[in-house]
Design a protein around this motif. Structure first.
Motif, PDB file in Angstrom:
ATOM      1  N   UNK A   1       0.810  -1.208   0.000  1.00 11.04           N
ATOM      2  CA  UNK A   1       0.000   0.000   0.000  1.00 11.04           C
ATOM      3  C   UNK A   1       0.852   1.271   0.000  1.00 11.04           C
ATOM      4  N   UNK A   2       1.858   1.295   0.859  1.00  9.93           N
ATOM      5  CA  UNK A   2       2.665   2.513   0.977  1.00  9.93           C
ATOM      6  C   UNK A   2       3.569   2.736  -0.223  1.00  9.93           C
ATOM      7  N   UNK A   3       3.939   1.656  -0.921  1.00 11.52           N
ATOM      8  CA  UNK A   3       4.822   1.810  -2.079  1.00 11.52           C
ATOM      9  C   UNK A   3       4.062   2.027  -3.377  1.00 11.52           C
ATOM     10  N   UNK A   4       2.745   1.875  -3.352  1.00 10.91           N
ATOM     11  CA  UNK A   4       1.967   2.026  -4.581  1.00 10.91           C
ATOM     12  C   UNK A   4       2.099   3.417  -5.188  1.00 10.91           C
ATOM     13  N   UNK A   5       1.964   4.453  -4.337  1.00  8.26           N
ATOM     14  CA  UNK A   5       2.073   5.819  -4.842  1.00  8.26           C
ATOM     15  C   UNK A   5       3.462   6.146  -5.347  1.00  8.26           C
ATOM     16  N   UNK A   6       4.470   5.670  -4.623  1.00  7.43           N
ATOM     17  CA  UNK A   6       5.845   5.933  -5.040  1.00  7.43           C
ATOM     18  C   UNK A   6       6.144   5.256  -6.372  1.00  7.43           C
ATOM     19  N   UNK A   7       5.683   4.011  -6.504  1.00  4.95           N
ATOM     20  CA  UNK A   7       5.907   3.290  -7.760  1.00  4.95           C
ATOM     21  C   UNK A   7       5.208   3.984  -8.921  1.00  4.95           C
ATOM     22  N   UNK A   8       4.013   4.489  -8.681  1.00  6.42           N
ATOM     23  CA  UNK A   8       3.289   5.195  -9.736  1.00  6.42           C
ATOM     24  C   UNK A   8       4.036   6.460 -10.161  1.00  6.42           C
ATOM     25  N   UNK A   9       4.573   7.214  -9.186  1.00  2.16           N
ATOM     26  CA  UNK A   9       5.333   8.415  -9.511  1.00  2.16           C
ATOM     27  C   UNK A   9       6.617   8.085 -10.281  1.00  2.16           C
ATOM     28  N   UNK A  10       7.315   7.020  -9.843  1.00  9.37           N
ATOM     29  CA  UNK A  10       8.540   6.617 -10.534  1.00  9.37           C
ATOM     30  C   UNK A  10       8.259   6.148 -11.954  1.00  9.37           C
ATOM     31  N   UNK A  11       7.143   5.406 -12.133  1.00  7.35           N
ATOM     32  CA  UNK A  11       6.773   4.968 -13.483  1.00  7.35           C
ATOM     33  C   UNK A  11       6.505   6.163 -14.386  1.00  7.35           C
ATOM     34  N   UNK A  12       5.844   7.170 -13.836  1.00  5.88           N
ATOM     35  CA  UNK A  12       5.578   8.372 -14.624  1.00  5.88           C
ATOM     36  C   UNK A  12       6.854   9.078 -15.031  1.00  5.88           C
ATOM     37  N   UNK A  13       7.800   9.212 -14.099  1.00  3.11           N
ATOM     38  CA  UNK A  13       9.062   9.863 -14.421  1.00  3.11           C
ATOM     39  C   UNK A  13       9.881   9.032 -15.402  1.00  3.11           C
ATOM     40  N   UNK A  14       9.810   7.687 -15.270  1.00  2.01           N
ATOM     41  CA  UNK A  14      10.516   6.816 -16.224  1.00  2.01           C
ATOM     42  C   UNK A  14       9.968   6.995 -17.626  1.00  2.01           C
ATOM     43  N   UNK A  15       8.634   7.077 -17.730  1.00  6.23           N
ATOM     44  CA  UNK A  15       8.011   7.304 -19.034  1.00  6.23           C
ATOM     45  C   UNK A  15       8.435   8.646 -19.614  1.00  6.23           C
ATOM     46  N   UNK A  16       8.519   9.652 -18.748  1.00  8.16           N
ATOM     47  CA  UNK A  16       8.943  10.982 -19.179  1.00  8.16           C
ATOM     48  C   UNK A  16      10.379  10.955 -19.703  1.00  8.16           C
TER      49      UNK A  16
END
Length: 350
Positions: free
Chosen positions: A69-84
């Motif tokens: 649960x706590x890593x879900x938001x962080x993973x989503x943010x990192x995925x977005x930056x990776x895509x960028x």
């Protein structure tokens, strides 16, 4: 599988397990201390192990759940930056990322957006510079063409045109003397023949300058061989050629060396009165050696080099590709030209 276990989500779960492990150690230390010092009736060895085991099971399940649960938001943010970042690497500089997290991730996202904007501005600047360079190259080519035409016009006027005018005048005079003084007319015919040959040689040298500056897809040694073959058919000069086919130079260096050979041969045709010309092109170590010699009449280097347009052009072309130009000549001993060009090692992109 190992790569997946190293992801951010599993790193969070492992960190919760580390905390659970430390908590179990502390809990067991406290319970065992109470058991040894006080020996309460409700605290037995079985109770200790049961309580600790139950704690491990419950804490393990809680750690897994909380870690996901706590890593879900962080993973989503990192995925977005990776895509960028991937979009930027592929040249899509209009890509943007927006995060409403009010933390370090939002700051990183803003920096990435700013970087994308700067890259987009740089690409526009590079394209504008490329367009300006293209226009400048066209303008420079036109200017060079006009300058070359003007030089050829001067040469035609100063040499061929005057020689043809002199030939015309001598021919008319010889025609009038033919019946009155045949011996003198015969001598003048010999002079006319000599002047016509000189004018023909001058014209061949000028035509040599009209050849394309570029090699037109040919390698340097192929271009030189073609040039020599054409000259052999038009003039009474013996050519000996030694060319190294394995030399690997940049296109710009080959174009300059080819133009230098053209200029040298033009000077030989116009001024040297040579019967033998030798051209050698060899690669040794990290340098290319170009040697041109003739058995012509030669000249005083210190006096004539300053006024020779062709020699000055060869010197400038050699300097432009980082080479050295050496000239040796004396009256009656021919002319020797030695040029050394450094070979630049190719840069390998990793």
């Amino acid at each position: 599988m190992l790569k997946r276990l190293n992801s951010v989500r599993y790193a969070f779960i492992r960190s919760h397990f580390y905390g659970m492990f430390l908590t179990v150690l502390i809990l067991m230390s406290v319970l065992l201390g109470l058991y040894v010092l006080r020996e309460p009736s409700w605290l037995s060895q079985g109770a200790i192990f049961f309580f600790v085991g139950l704690f491990i099971v419950v804490s393990g399940l809680v750690s897994i759940y909380v870690g996901f649960q706590s890593s879900g938001g962080i993973k989503e943010n990192l995925d977005g930056m990776t895509t960028m970042i991937r979009a930027l690497a592929q040249g899509s500089y209009t890509a943007k990322i927006y995060l409403n997290t009010d933390d370090e991730f939002e700051h990183i996202a803003e920096e990435l957006n700013e970087l994308a904007g700067k890259l987009q501005s740089q690409v526009k600047s590079l394209q504008r510079m490329a367009d300006e360079k293209s226009e400048f190259a066209k303008t420079a080519h036109k200017a060079a063409t006009i300058e070359e035409r003007q030089r050829l016009a001067r040469d035609l006027h100063d040499a061929v045109s005057q020689q043809l005018f002199a030939l015309t005048m001598m021919a008319q005079a010889t025609e009038r003397l033919f019946d009155q003084d045949p011996e003198r007319a015969k001598a003048q015919l010999g002079e006319i023949t000599t002047m016509s040959l000189q004018a023909q040689t001058e014209m061949r040298a000028l035509l040599l300058h009209l050849r394309p500056v570029h090699l037109s897809g040919e390698s340097l040694h192929e271009g030189i061989r073609t040039l020599i073959h054409e000259l052999k058919e038009k003039c009474q000069i013996e050519f000996s050629v030694e060319l190294d086919d394995t030399i690997d130079l940049s296109d710009g260096a080959e174009e300059h060396l080819f133009r230098i050979v053209q200029e040298a041969l033009s000077n030989i045709l116009r001024h040297a009165e040579a019967s033998d010309v030798h051209i050698s092109l060899k690669g040794m170590s990290d340098q290319v050696f170009l040697h041109i010699r003739d058995n012509g009449k030669g000249f005083h280097v210190n006096q004539d080099k300053k006024t020779s347009y062709g020699l000055k052009t060869m010197q400038e072309r050699t300097d432009e590709i980082g080479g050295t130009f050496a000239l040796r000549s004396k009256p009656g001993e021919g002319t020797y030209i030695d040029i050394r060009i450094p070979i630049q090692e190719a840069v390998v992109d990793e």
